[in-house]
Motif scaffolding. Structure first.
Motif, PDB file in Angstrom:
ATOM      1  N   THR A 423       0.841  -1.209   0.000  1.00 37.84           N
ATOM      2  CA  THR A 423       0.000   0.000   0.000  1.00 37.84           C
ATOM      3  C   THR A 423       0.873   1.255   0.000  1.00 37.84           C
ATOM      4  OG1 THR A 423      -0.151   0.082   2.441  1.00 37.84           O
ATOM      5  CG2 THR A 423      -1.829  -1.194   1.253  1.00 37.84           C
ATOM      6  N   HIS A 424       2.087   1.118   0.534  1.00 34.10           N
ATOM      7  CA  HIS A 424       3.030   2.252   0.512  1.00 34.10           C
ATOM      8  C   HIS A 424       3.728   2.354  -0.846  1.00 34.10           C
ATOM      9  CE1 HIS A 424       2.656   3.282   4.729  1.00 34.10           C
ATOM     10  NE2 HIS A 424       2.888   2.030   5.088  1.00 34.10           N
ATOM     11  N   THR A 425       4.133   1.211  -1.388  1.00 36.53           N
ATOM     12  CA  THR A 425       4.875   1.225  -2.655  1.00 36.53           C
ATOM     13  C   THR A 425       3.942   1.357  -3.857  1.00 36.53           C
ATOM     14  OG1 THR A 425       4.781  -1.197  -2.838  1.00 36.53           O
ATOM     15  CG2 THR A 425       6.658  -0.252  -1.657  1.00 36.53           C
ATOM     16  N   GLY A 426       2.656   0.968  -3.656  1.00 36.94           N
ATOM     17  CA  GLY A 426       1.703   1.018  -4.777  1.00 36.94           C
ATOM     18  C   GLY A 426       1.879  -0.144  -5.734  1.00 36.94           C
ATOM     19  N   GLU A 427       2.759  -1.062  -5.387  1.00 35.38           N
ATOM     20  CA  GLU A 427       3.064  -2.201  -6.254  1.00 35.38           C
ATOM     21  C   GLU A 427       1.867  -3.156  -6.321  1.00 35.38           C
ATOM     22  OE1 GLU A 427       6.329  -5.847  -6.472  1.00 35.38           O
ATOM     23  OE2 GLU A 427       6.350  -4.416  -4.804  1.00 35.38           O
ATOM     24  N   LYS A 428       1.554  -3.581  -7.567  1.00 33.14           N
ATOM     25  CA  LYS A 428       0.473  -4.544  -7.793  1.00 33.14           C
ATOM     26  C   LYS A 428       0.972  -5.592  -8.789  1.00 33.14           C
ATOM     27  CE  LYS A 428      -3.320  -1.328  -6.835  1.00 33.14           C
ATOM     28  NZ  LYS A 428      -4.527  -0.666  -7.359  1.00 33.14           N
ATOM     29  N   PRO A 429       1.711  -6.577  -8.260  1.00 38.25           N
ATOM     30  CA  PRO A 429       2.383  -7.530  -9.166  1.00 38.25           C
ATOM     31  C   PRO A 429       1.471  -8.562  -9.814  1.00 38.25           C
ATOM     32  CG  PRO A 429       2.804  -8.107  -6.867  1.00 38.25           C
ATOM     33  CD  PRO A 429       2.027  -6.830  -6.850  1.00 38.25           C
ATOM     34  N   PHE A 430       0.242  -8.731  -9.292  1.00 44.75           N
ATOM     35  CA  PHE A 430      -0.644  -9.781  -9.811  1.00 44.75           C
ATOM     36  C   PHE A 430      -1.645  -9.172 -10.798  1.00 44.75           C
ATOM     37  CE2 PHE A 430       0.809 -11.008  -5.595  1.00 44.75           C
ATOM     38  CZ  PHE A 430       1.426 -12.218  -5.892  1.00 44.75           C
ATOM     39  N   LYS A 431      -1.428  -9.442 -12.091  1.00 48.03           N
ATOM     40  CA  LYS A 431      -2.209  -8.810 -13.156  1.00 48.03           C
ATOM     41  C   LYS A 431      -3.232  -9.784 -13.746  1.00 48.03           C
ATOM     42  CE  LYS A 431       1.355  -5.473 -14.473  1.00 48.03           C
ATOM     43  NZ  LYS A 431       1.688  -5.318 -13.073  1.00 48.03           N
ATOM     44  N   CYS A 432      -4.406  -9.228 -14.112  1.00 44.32           N
ATOM     45  CA  CYS A 432      -5.471 -10.023 -14.713  1.00 44.32           C
ATOM     46  C   CYS A 432      -5.196 -10.179 -16.207  1.00 44.32           C
ATOM     47  CB  CYS A 432      -6.822  -9.337 -14.492  1.00 44.32           C
ATOM     48  SG  CYS A 432      -8.197 -10.198 -15.288  1.00 44.32           S
ATOM     49  N   ASP A 433      -5.342 -11.410 -16.731  1.00 39.29           N
ATOM     50  CA  ASP A 433      -5.113 -11.675 -18.158  1.00 39.29           C
ATOM     51  C   ASP A 433      -6.298 -11.237 -19.029  1.00 39.29           C
ATOM     52  OD1 ASP A 433      -2.667 -12.858 -17.563  1.00 39.29           O
ATOM     53  OD2 ASP A 433      -3.573 -14.846 -17.305  1.00 39.29           O
ATOM     54  N   ALA A 438      -5.037  -4.905 -11.819  1.00 36.28           N
ATOM     55  CA  ALA A 438      -3.855  -5.468 -11.155  1.00 36.28           C
ATOM     56  C   ALA A 438      -4.074  -5.406  -9.649  1.00 36.28           C
ATOM     57  CB  ALA A 438      -2.599  -4.702 -11.560  1.00 36.28           C
ATOM     58  N   PHE A 439      -3.471  -6.336  -8.940  1.00 39.38           N
ATOM     59  CA  PHE A 439      -3.731  -6.461  -7.500  1.00 39.38           C
ATOM     60  C   PHE A 439      -2.441  -6.723  -6.722  1.00 39.38           C
ATOM     61  CE2 PHE A 439      -7.311  -7.772 -10.018  1.00 39.38           C
ATOM     62  CZ  PHE A 439      -8.348  -7.019  -9.473  1.00 39.38           C
ATOM     63  N   SER A 440      -2.481  -6.383  -5.447  1.00 38.79           N
ATOM     64  CA  SER A 440      -1.310  -6.585  -4.585  1.00 38.79           C
ATOM     65  C   SER A 440      -1.258  -7.997  -4.015  1.00 38.79           C
ATOM     66  CB  SER A 440      -1.322  -5.563  -3.441  1.00 38.79           C
ATOM     67  OG  SER A 440      -2.512  -5.668  -2.687  1.00 38.79           O
ATOM     68  N   ARG A 441      -2.373  -8.734  -4.101  1.00 37.63           N
ATOM     69  CA  ARG A 441      -2.423 -10.092  -3.555  1.00 37.63           C
ATOM     70  C   ARG A 441      -2.996 -11.067  -4.584  1.00 37.63           C
ATOM     71  NH1 ARG A 441      -5.669  -9.029   1.921  1.00 37.63           N
ATOM     72  NH2 ARG A 441      -5.815 -11.306   1.898  1.00 37.63           N
ATOM     73  N   ILE A 442      -2.432 -12.257  -4.638  1.00 38.99           N
ATOM     74  CA  ILE A 442      -2.882 -13.266  -5.612  1.00 38.99           C
ATOM     75  C   ILE A 442      -4.298 -13.743  -5.276  1.00 38.99           C
ATOM     76  CG2 ILE A 442      -1.933 -15.305  -4.412  1.00 38.99           C
ATOM     77  CD1 ILE A 442      -1.083 -16.280  -7.253  1.00 38.99           C
ATOM     78  N   VAL A 444      -6.733 -11.944  -4.123  1.00 37.99           N
ATOM     79  CA  VAL A 444      -7.681 -10.939  -4.630  1.00 37.99           C
ATOM     80  C   VAL A 444      -7.809 -11.069  -6.148  1.00 37.99           C
ATOM     81  CG1 VAL A 444      -8.232  -8.473  -4.737  1.00 37.99           C
ATOM     82  CG2 VAL A 444      -7.068  -9.391  -2.731  1.00 37.99           C
ATOM     83  N   LEU A 445      -6.687 -11.382  -6.807  1.00 42.35           N
ATOM     84  CA  LEU A 445      -6.728 -11.606  -8.254  1.00 42.35           C
ATOM     85  C   LEU A 445      -7.644 -12.785  -8.584  1.00 42.35           C
ATOM     86  CD1 LEU A 445      -5.840 -11.301 -11.192  1.00 42.35           C
ATOM     87  CD2 LEU A 445      -3.814 -12.669 -10.640  1.00 42.35           C
ATOM     88  N   LYS A 446      -7.494 -13.902  -7.850  1.00 40.73           N
ATOM     89  CA  LYS A 446      -8.333 -15.087  -8.066  1.00 40.73           C
ATOM     90  C   LYS A 446      -9.819 -14.738  -7.898  1.00 40.73           C
ATOM     91  CE  LYS A 446      -5.046 -18.725  -6.781  1.00 40.73           C
ATOM     92  NZ  LYS A 446      -4.640 -19.696  -5.745  1.00 40.73           N
ATOM     93  N   TYR A 447     -10.086 -13.955  -6.858  1.00 45.99           N
ATOM     94  CA  TYR A 447     -11.461 -13.511  -6.577  1.00 45.99           C
ATOM     95  C   TYR A 447     -11.983 -12.650  -7.732  1.00 45.99           C
ATOM     96  CZ  TYR A 447     -15.338 -11.685  -3.744  1.00 45.99           C
ATOM     97  OH  TYR A 447     -16.568 -11.346  -3.263  1.00 45.99           O
ATOM     98  N   HIS A 448     -11.099 -11.765  -8.237  1.00 43.38           N
ATOM     99  CA  HIS A 448     -11.470 -10.870  -9.344  1.00 43.38           C
ATOM    100  C   HIS A 448     -11.775 -11.648 -10.622  1.00 43.38           C
ATOM    101  CE1 HIS A 448     -11.170  -7.744 -12.424  1.00 43.38           C
ATOM    102  NE2 HIS A 448     -10.261  -8.516 -13.015  1.00 43.38           N
ATOM    103  N   VAL A 449     -10.968 -12.675 -10.919  1.00 41.12           N
ATOM    104  CA  VAL A 449     -11.148 -13.459 -12.152  1.00 41.12           C
ATOM    105  C   VAL A 449     -12.550 -14.075 -12.199  1.00 41.12           C
ATOM    106  CG1 VAL A 449     -10.387 -15.567 -13.352  1.00 41.12           C
ATOM    107  CG2 VAL A 449      -8.694 -13.911 -12.536  1.00 41.12           C
ATOM    108  N   MET A 450     -13.102 -14.372 -11.032  1.00 43.70           N
ATOM    109  CA  MET A 450     -14.454 -14.934 -10.963  1.00 43.70           C
ATOM    110  C   MET A 450     -15.515 -13.951 -11.443  1.00 43.70           C
ATOM    111  SD  MET A 450     -14.401 -17.081  -7.395  1.00 43.70           S
ATOM    112  CE  MET A 450     -13.191 -18.347  -7.066  1.00 43.70           C
ATOM    113  N   THR A 451     -15.209 -12.649 -11.414  1.00 44.32           N
ATOM    114  CA  THR A 451     -16.169 -11.650 -11.927  1.00 44.32           C
ATOM    115  C   THR A 451     -16.275 -11.772 -13.437  1.00 44.32           C
ATOM    116  OG1 THR A 451     -14.484  -9.900 -12.148  1.00 44.32           O
ATOM    117  CG2 THR A 451     -15.651 -10.045 -10.043  1.00 44.32           C
ATOM    118  N   HIS A 452     -15.193 -12.254 -14.082  1.00 43.50           N
ATOM    119  CA  HIS A 452     -15.218 -12.495 -15.531  1.00 43.50           C
ATOM    120  C   HIS A 452     -15.908 -13.821 -15.835  1.00 43.50           C
ATOM    121  CE1 HIS A 452     -12.657  -9.103 -16.570  1.00 43.50           C
ATOM    122  NE2 HIS A 452     -11.745  -9.508 -15.685  1.00 43.50           N
ATOM    123  N   SER A 453     -15.553 -14.849 -15.095  1.00 44.53           N
ATOM    124  CA  SER A 453     -16.075 -16.187 -15.383  1.00 44.53           C
ATOM    125  C   SER A 453     -17.488 -16.405 -14.831  1.00 44.53           C
ATOM    126  CB  SER A 453     -15.145 -17.253 -14.801  1.00 44.53           C
ATOM    127  OG  SER A 453     -15.115 -17.154 -13.379  1.00 44.53           O
ATOM    128  N   GLY A 454     -17.877 -15.553 -13.840  1.00 45.09           N
ATOM    129  CA  GLY A 454     -19.183 -15.716 -13.207  1.00 45.09           C
ATOM    130  C   GLY A 454     -19.215 -16.874 -12.227  1.00 45.09           C
TER     131      GLY A 454
END
Length: 546
Positions: A423-433, A438-442, A444-454
């Motif tokens: 949150t200090h560095t602003g780094e978001k290494p986990f990117k959605c294909d 992009a997210f700071s935690r894997i 959260v990325l997994k959770y986000h991908v479900m918004t695409h797949s339903g």
């Protein structure tokens, strides 16, 4: 007189070596012909000289006529006594011209010179192995024949060498004559004592030519060299696993057989290795002999101390070849490599779930049995693992040992601190294909991908609702039970979820942490901010179908 003049008039026609006496030359010629005319009446052994036969016969009779005046040692030969006396006087008259090493015997110097020349004149006729000493090739031949001529009188153990039998006998007597004067450690063998002393001095005389690694034992260096060559000569007959050392293979085979020969006398815990049992015993005694020089921490194992010291030095010697990640432990690197390969070799027998690590599979299997062996003493909570229990106990004590250097935030786990630092560095290494998110935690990325797949894998048994996360389902279940465990300290309001309580508290404090970059508006939740931003963009994503 020839001993004074050094004259040696008798020369061997086959190799050119000179001798002072004809008898000496005659004895030498037998080494070329291989003739052994002097035979033992008690066994099949034969010798080239009468003196050698006499010494051998004493091995049968146990006779040792040559006694040391300074200690109780006795020998069958005069020469052996002579060399023994040098251990008292410290005399080593034979010096190496290349490195300065000194030896009590000419033969020892001769063998040492081969380490410089690399000469290995004694070859095995059954394989390509070659050795610098004749006795070594003799011992090697026993690995082909399986012969073990030295038997223990107290058990069925047999050994290739007399010295190995001697070492084994100590396991029966329990004798440990070699004591450390710097700690309470004692050893049955001098070599182990010598290696132990290096843990105090830090000495590591055996260095790798290919990297900076150094070791206290030659055998450890030999094993290390295989990490460069990739050689793993010891293969498991039951699976494809291969190992650097015989001990590691033996330890691995027990994983197939389920054998755990070392059992704790205080509890029934079984272990594959004696060292594991020894470490376990300290959990009963509370003993922690390995102390950190940089803080007050103490540990029951030296390996754990070494790992701990790296938290002070910041050292991370195990580096990933595919990315810039580095780790303190080899096991951690191994776990990390699975994130690149995606490999999940451990499969659950009860469902289709697969895992990258055996420990994850073990934790998963408990979800089928419902077993939660780790119970909290302060409440009724129970957990699958000890680490989860430790983390939970901190919620009672309020302990947060991991502090942020950039702000006053503190956390219960190192992982939480690590995520917070993003949150200090602003780094978001986990990117959605599938989009630019992009997210700071894997997670959260997994959770986000479900918004695409339903996808909503967590289904409610009481209604048709489904959720993307287990936490969402858990919170929903409280609406059926009417349970609201999260209570506000400032009013009588109660909530089924922790996040709902958090947002409610903001109505008391007036806190609005989510600020709009385009105007002065601020909001309590990220979702409300997101909807507000649409008023600036004029975006209206929700259309009426009618």
């Amino acid at each position: 007189m020839m001993t004074h003049t050094g004259e040696k008039p008798f020369q061997c026609d086959l190799c050119g070596v000179f001798f002072p006496r004809k008898a000496s030359l005659k004895r030498h010629m037998v080494t070329h012909t291989g003739e052994k005319p002097f035979q033992c009446d008690l066994c099949d052994a034969a010798f080239s000289g009468m003196t050698a036969l006499k010494h051998h016969v004493m091995a049968h009779t146990g006779e040792k006529p040559f006694k040391c005046d300074l200690c109780n040692a006795a020998y069958s030969g005069k020469t052996a006594l002579k060399y023994h006396m040098m251990t008292h006087t410290g005399e080593k008259p034979f010096k190496c011209d290349l490195c300065g090493a000194v030896f009590p015997q000419r033969g020892s110097l001769k063998q040492h010179m081969m380490t410089h020349t690399g000469e290995q004149p004694f070859k095995c006729h059954l394989c390509n192995a070659a050795f610098s000493r004749k006795d070594k090739v003799k011992r090697h031949m026993m690995t082909h024949t399986g012969e073990k001529s030295f038997h223990c009188d107290l058990c069925d153990a047999t050994f290739l060498e007399k010295s190995h039998l001697k070492q084994h006998m100590v396991t029966h007597t329990g004798e440990k004559p070699f004591k450390c004067n710097m700690c309470d450690a004692a050893f049955s063998q001098k070599c182990n004592f010598k290696c132990h002393m290096m843990t105090h001095t830090g000495e590591k005389p055996f260095q790798c030519n290919l990297c900076d690694a150094a070791f206290s034992r030659k055998s450890h260096l030999k094993l290390h060299m295989m990490t460069h060559t990739g050689e793993k000569p010891f293969q498991c007959d039951l699976c494809d696993a291969a190992f650097l050392g015989k001990t590691a293979l033996r330890y691995h085979v027990m994983a197939h057989s389920g054998e755990n020969p070392f059992k704790c006398e205080l509890c029934d815990a079984p272990f594959r290795a004696k060292s594991d049992l020894k470490g376990h015993m300290m959990t009963h005694t509370g003993e922690k002999p390995f102390k950190c020089d940089l803080c007050d921490a103490a540990f029951s194992r030296i390996s754990v101390l070494k790992y701990h010291v790296m938290t002070h030095t910041g050292e991370q010697p195990f580096k990933c070849d595919l990315c810039e990640a580095a780790f303190r432990a080899k096991g951690s690197l191994k776990q990390h490599m699975v994130t690149h390969t995606g490999e999940k070799p451990f499969q659950c027998d009860l469902c289709d779930a697969t895992f990258s690590l055996k420990i994850y599979l073990k934790q998963h299997v408990v979800t089928h049995t419902g077993e939660k062996p780790f119970k909290c003493d302060l409440c009724n909570a129970a957990f699958l693992g000890n680490s989860a229990l430790k983390y939970h106990v901190m919620s009672h004590t309020g302990e947060k040992p991991f502090k942020c250097d950039l702000c006053n935030e503190a956390f219960r786990s190192k992982g939480s601190l690590k995520r917070h630092m993003l949150t200090h560095t602003g780094e978001k290494p986990f990117k959605c294909d599938l989009c630019d998110a992009a997210f700071s935690r894997i997670s959260v990325l997994k959770y986000h991908v479900m918004t695409h797949s339903g996808e909503k894998p967590f289904k409610c048994d009481l209604c048709d609702e489904a959720f993307r996360s287990k936490g969402g389902l858990k919170q929903h279940m409280m609406t059926h039970k009417g349970e609201k465990p999260f209570k506000c300290n400032l009013c009588d309001a109660a909530f089924s979820g922790k996040s709902a309580l958090k947002y409610h508290v903001m109505t008391h404090t007036g806190e609005k942490p989510f600020k709009c970059d385009l105007c002065d508006e601020a909001f309590r939740t990220r979702g409300i901010l997101k909807r507000h931003l649409m008023t600036h963009t004029r975006k209206k994503p929700f259309k009426c179908d009618l």
